[in-house]
Design a protein around this motif. Structure first.
Motif, PDB file in Angstrom:
ATOM      1  N   LEU A   1       0.763  -0.990   0.195  1.00  0.00           N
ATOM      2  CA  LEU A   1       0.077   0.102   0.014  1.00  0.00           C
ATOM      3  C   LEU A   1       0.744   1.091   0.146  1.00  0.00           C
ATOM      4  N   SER A   2       0.745   2.090  -1.089  1.00  0.00           N
ATOM      5  CA  SER A   2       1.679   3.299  -1.285  1.00  0.00           C
ATOM      6  C   SER A   2       0.665   4.548  -0.939  1.00  0.00           C
ATOM      7  N   SER A   3       0.976   5.354   0.309  1.00  0.00           N
ATOM      8  CA  SER A   3       0.022   6.282   0.610  1.00  0.00           C
ATOM      9  C   SER A   3      -1.323   6.046   0.270  1.00  0.00           C
ATOM     10  N   PRO A   4      -1.803   5.037   0.819  1.00  0.00           N
ATOM     11  CA  PRO A   4      -3.382   4.403   0.727  1.00  0.00           C
ATOM     12  C   PRO A   4      -4.268   5.579   1.287  1.00  0.00           C
ATOM     13  N   LEU A   5      -5.430   5.757   0.551  1.00  0.00           N
ATOM     14  CA  LEU A   5      -6.683   6.435   0.963  1.00  0.00           C
ATOM     15  C   LEU A   5      -7.286   5.304   2.060  1.00  0.00           C
ATOM     16  N   VAL A   6      -7.386   5.737   3.366  1.00  0.00           N
ATOM     17  CA  VAL A   6      -7.980   4.887   4.460  1.00  0.00           C
ATOM     18  C   VAL A   6      -8.896   5.654   5.133  1.00  0.00           C
TER      19      VAL A   6
END
Length: 301
Positions: free
Chosen positions: A81-86
């Motif tokens: 996960l690269s800079s995921p929107l969570v």
């Protein structure tokens, strides 16, 4: 290839992700234990929602404590996960510090919500995946054993990403590798924002990801020994140790030996639907990096 907004709106891209995973595992007969999920920014949200919908869809309903429902196939070997929107929250310290400096801004977020959801005004909390930041335990219902996370010290999503990574690590069931650098949103994928003096850093992290993928798949191979009718046991050896690694630390390549025509024992124990021309000894059935180009490059060591 996933069709894009604004012409194709949510849940269109999500449906294509779930269909692609179904096609790979059910139609082609590839075990999920050979699969590494990867997504950056909103793509990270798509990866996570695909896994939740596949293994524990009740979470996206009214009960975030809903148990895992799908035990007919193992979880994937790992996820990047690269800079995921969570999270939909915009009140964190990182939002306050970097909202006017980062690639991502509140204005851009509103535009994305409009184009992605097709609504002039939308509450992003209405997106099922945005319930993810409320989950604090039992991530093994849908999350692979091995988790690799990249975050920027200067991105607005930093605090939410770190909070999720800490929750997964504190859950005690996953090997979490967290990497941070002093850059803005999605620096691991958007190499154009990396300064020339730091280009070698990206090469190092690329090598780490390859090592991560090989170790994760190799461990999943050795652990996938339960029949489909049983709950999948996930007692992987802790080769990756789960510690936070800085780029300055030495990271030797794991001593893993395999051949591209090897097959996993899982196919002798778990039945996946196979097409008439199914052949488990193809490159696709083993280690393959699939890019957005027409070529498929086999992973070698």
């Amino acid at each position: 290839m996933v069709r894009l907004a604004p012409k194709h709106k949510y849940p269109g891209p999500l449906n294509e992700c779930t269909k692609a995973f179904d096609y790979l595992t059910k139609d082609l007969g590839v075990s999920p234990s050979k699969v590494i999920f990867s997504g950056d920014s909103a793509g990270g949200a798509l990866c996570l929602e695909t896994l939740i919908r596949t293994y524990s869809p009740g979470i996206l309903g009214d009960n975030i404590d809903s148990p895992r429902e799908n035990f007919s196939m193992p979880l994937p070997a790992g996820i990047l996960l690269s800079s995921p929107l969570v999270s939909a929250e915009t009140s964190s310290e990182s939002w306050r510090l970097f909202e006017k400096k980062d690639i991502v801004s509140a204005a851009l977020g509103k535009l994305i919500y409009k184009e992605y959801l097709g609504l002039p005004h939308v509450n992003i909390e209405d997106l099922p995946i945005m319930k993810l930041h409320h989950i604090r335990k039992n991530f093994d219902r849908f999350l692979p054993k091995h988790v690799m996370v990249f975050a920027g010290d200067k991105e607005v999503l930093r605090d939410d990403i770190l909070d999720l990574a800490k929750a997964v690590k504190d859950d005690g069931k996953h090997n979490v590798l967290l990497f941070q650098e002093h850059y803005a949103h999605d620096w691991f994928m958007i190499h154009e924002i990396i300064k020339k003096k730091d280009k070698a850093m990206i090469d190092k992290y690329d090598e780490m990801f390859v090592d991560f993928a090989v170790v994760a798949v190799d461990e999943a191979k050795s652990s996938a020994s339960s029949p489909a009718s049983s709950i999948i046991k996930e007692t992987l050896d802790n080769k990756l140790s789960g510690k936070i690694i800085s780029v300055s630390e030495a990271t030797p390549t794991p001593e893993i030996s395999f051949k591209l025509d090897d097959t996993f024992d899982l196919f002798d124990k778990v039945e996946f639907p196979k097409p008439a021309q199914y052949s488990p000894n193809t490159i696709l059935s083993e280690y393959t990096i699939i890019t957005d180009t027409v070529s498929h490059t086999p992973l070698t060591t």
